[in-house]
Design a protein around this motif. Structure first.
Motif, PDB file in Angstrom:
ATOM      1  N   VAL A   1       0.844  -1.194   0.000  1.00 29.03           N
ATOM      2  CA  VAL A   1       0.000   0.000   0.000  1.00 29.03           C
ATOM      3  C   VAL A   1       0.878   1.242   0.000  1.00 29.03           C
ATOM      4  CG1 VAL A   1      -1.870   1.211   1.185  1.00 29.03           C
ATOM      5  CG2 VAL A   1      -1.686  -1.290   1.388  1.00 29.03           C
ATOM      6  N   ARG A   2       0.762   2.018  -1.060  1.00 33.11           N
ATOM      7  CA  ARG A   2       1.479   3.290  -1.142  1.00 33.11           C
ATOM      8  C   ARG A   2       0.834   4.300  -0.205  1.00 33.11           C
ATOM      9  NH1 ARG A   2       6.367   4.963  -3.112  1.00 33.11           N
ATOM     10  NH2 ARG A   2       6.879   3.954  -5.056  1.00 33.11           N
ATOM     11  N   ARG A   3       1.630   5.167   0.372  1.00 35.20           N
ATOM     12  CA  ARG A   3       1.048   6.285   1.134  1.00 35.20           C
ATOM     13  C   ARG A   3       0.331   7.192   0.145  1.00 35.20           C
ATOM     14  NH1 ARG A   3       5.419   8.361   5.458  1.00 35.20           N
ATOM     15  NH2 ARG A   3       3.642   9.642   5.952  1.00 35.20           N
ATOM     16  N   THR A   4      -0.727   7.830   0.599  1.00 40.34           N
ATOM     17  CA  THR A   4      -1.461   8.703  -0.318  1.00 40.34           C
ATOM     18  C   THR A   4      -0.890  10.122  -0.319  1.00 40.34           C
ATOM     19  OG1 THR A   4      -3.025   9.146   1.431  1.00 40.34           O
ATOM     20  CG2 THR A   4      -3.655   7.461  -0.165  1.00 40.34           C
ATOM     21  N   THR A   5       0.085  10.374   0.546  1.00 41.23           N
ATOM     22  CA  THR A   5       0.648  11.727   0.617  1.00 41.23           C
ATOM     23  C   THR A   5       1.488  12.020  -0.618  1.00 41.23           C
ATOM     24  OG1 THR A   5       2.391  10.727   1.935  1.00 41.23           O
ATOM     25  CG2 THR A   5       0.700  11.958   3.122  1.00 41.23           C
ATOM     26  N   PHE A   6       1.571  13.315  -0.955  1.00 39.91           N
ATOM     27  CA  PHE A   6       2.310  13.707  -2.147  1.00 39.91           C
ATOM     28  C   PHE A   6       3.748  14.098  -1.816  1.00 39.91           C
ATOM     29  CE2 PHE A   6       3.559  17.004  -5.268  1.00 39.91           C
ATOM     30  CZ  PHE A   6       3.633  16.179  -6.365  1.00 39.91           C
ATOM     31  N   GLN A   7       3.914  14.901  -0.785  1.00 42.21           N
ATOM     32  CA  GLN A   7       5.260  15.378  -0.445  1.00 42.21           C
ATOM     33  C   GLN A   7       6.171  14.238  -0.001  1.00 42.21           C
ATOM     34  OE1 GLN A   7       7.733  17.058  -0.484  1.00 42.21           O
ATOM     35  NE2 GLN A   7       8.180  18.308   1.284  1.00 42.21           N
ATOM     36  N   PHE A   8       5.706  13.457   0.973  1.00 41.44           N
ATOM     37  CA  PHE A   8       6.466  12.298   1.426  1.00 41.44           C
ATOM     38  C   PHE A   8       6.032  11.101   0.610  1.00 41.44           C
ATOM     39  CE2 PHE A   8       6.998  14.669   5.457  1.00 41.44           C
ATOM     40  CZ  PHE A   8       8.360  14.515   5.594  1.00 41.44           C
ATOM     41  N   ARG A   9       6.904  10.594  -0.237  1.00 38.69           N
ATOM     42  CA  ARG A   9       6.518   9.443  -1.053  1.00 38.69           C
ATOM     43  C   ARG A   9       7.134   8.178  -0.452  1.00 38.69           C
ATOM     44  NH1 ARG A   9       4.798   7.439  -6.023  1.00 38.69           N
ATOM     45  NH2 ARG A   9       6.238   5.932  -6.901  1.00 38.69           N
ATOM     46  N   GLY A  10       6.263   7.257  -0.097  1.00 38.01           N
ATOM     47  CA  GLY A  10       6.744   6.014   0.501  1.00 38.01           C
ATOM     48  C   GLY A  10       5.619   4.999   0.534  1.00 38.01           C
ATOM     49  N   TYR A  11       5.688   4.106   1.487  1.00 40.18           N
ATOM     50  CA  TYR A  11       4.673   3.058   1.600  1.00 40.18           C
ATOM     51  C   TYR A  11       4.003   3.093   2.960  1.00 40.18           C
ATOM     52  CZ  TYR A  11       6.314   1.026  -2.704  1.00 40.18           C
ATOM     53  OH  TYR A  11       6.622   0.833  -4.010  1.00 40.18           O
ATOM     54  N   GLU A  12       2.702   2.856   2.921  1.00 42.86           N
ATOM     55  CA  GLU A  12       1.955   2.662   4.152  1.00 42.86           C
ATOM     56  C   GLU A  12       2.283   1.261   4.682  1.00 42.86           C
ATOM     57  OE1 GLU A  12      -0.398   5.375   4.686  1.00 42.86           O
ATOM     58  OE2 GLU A  12      -0.049   4.582   6.700  1.00 42.86           O
TER      59      GLU A  12
END
Ligand code: HEM
Length: 232
Positions: A211-222
């Motif tokens: 699951v990708r994080r939905t945030t734009f600035q911090f790109r990573g994984y949930e």
């Protein structure tokens, strides 16, 4: 709080969390003042700038910046890198075989999928233009570091993940006077992680659900679960 267009609800929640965090740190500073310890907060309390000690507010904001900047970006760079290597087994094999060092490979990880996508600046002068387009004084400008890292004028075949590029000229750590203060530490952390992983001599397999994080600035994984499966 770093997102481009936070809702009122997010803004209120992040202000409240920042306030709680500041109060927590002030409590810890008070405790260290009573009994100093061998740690960063005690060192900051001892530090002087031009002969003057830092105020408690300055210590709090320094600690906050170091924790946020030093933790989130490295966590997300690590997971982005692991996911990229799992998706490109040929590149992972080059690291495991020793053809490419972890030290070199992390630069491509940072170029290919940087954990911090953009930073903003304000135009402070008149007559500032980019590519012939004048940007008025006072404008807010987003510098999309991740896009620069895939600029075809700078990078041959930018969409290709190639751990052997041997080019550390990416902008994942920004540039100019605000270039990342923690870049040497971040590089060391990423290199250590990759070295440890490569030493297992196993295949990297990412297990669903990813699951990708939905945030734009911090790109990573949930959520990113990895299995190290023996390659035989
Ligand atoms: C892979 C990990 C990291 C990445 C990709 C990263 C990226 C960045 C970027 C792009 C900036 C520039 C921000 C701007 O232009 O406004 C920055 C600034 C900064 N970073 Fe990092 N960073 C990482 C790890 C760290 C670590 C581990 C620390 C400290 C322990 C740290 C501390 C800072 C600080 C204090 C600044 C502000 C510098 C200034 O404004 O003068 N960073 N970082």
């Amino acid at each position: 709080m770093y997102e481009p267009f936070p809702s009122d609800e997010q803004r209120i929640a992040s202000d409240a969390a920042a306030g709680d965090f500041a109060r927590y740190l002030l409590d810890v500073i008070a405790a260290r003042r009573r009994q100093p310890a061998d740690d960063l907060l005690s060192a900051l309390m001892d530090a002087t700038v031009d002969g003057e000690r830092l105020t408690d507010d300055q210590i709090v904001s320094t600690a906050m910046v170091l924790l946020m900047a030093g933790h989130e970006a490295t966590v997300n760079a690590t997971t982005n890198g692991i996911a990229a290597l799992a998706a490109h087994p040929d590149q992972w094999a080059r690291i495991r075989s020793g053809e490419i060092t972890p030290r070199a490979a992390i630069e491509e990880i940072l170029r290919f999928d940087p954990p911090l996508q953009w930073f903003e600046r304000w135009v402070l002068d008149d007559g500032f233009a980019v590519d012939g387009v004048e940007i008025p004084r006072g404008s807010r400008v987003a510098l999309v570091l991740a896009a620069a890292n895939r600029d075809p004028r700078r990078w041959p075949e930018p969409e290709r993940f190639d751990v052997g590029r041997a080019d550390s000229g990416h902008l994942a750590f920004g540039g100019g006077i605000h270039f990342c203060l923690g870049a040497p530490l971040a590089r060391l952390e990423l290199e250590t992680t990759l070295t440890e992983l490569a030493a297992t001599e196993d295949e990297l397999v990412v297990l669903p659900p990813t699951v990708r994080r939905t945030t734009f600035q911090f790109r990573g994984y949930e959520r990113l679960v990895v299995r190290l499966s023996a390659s035989g």
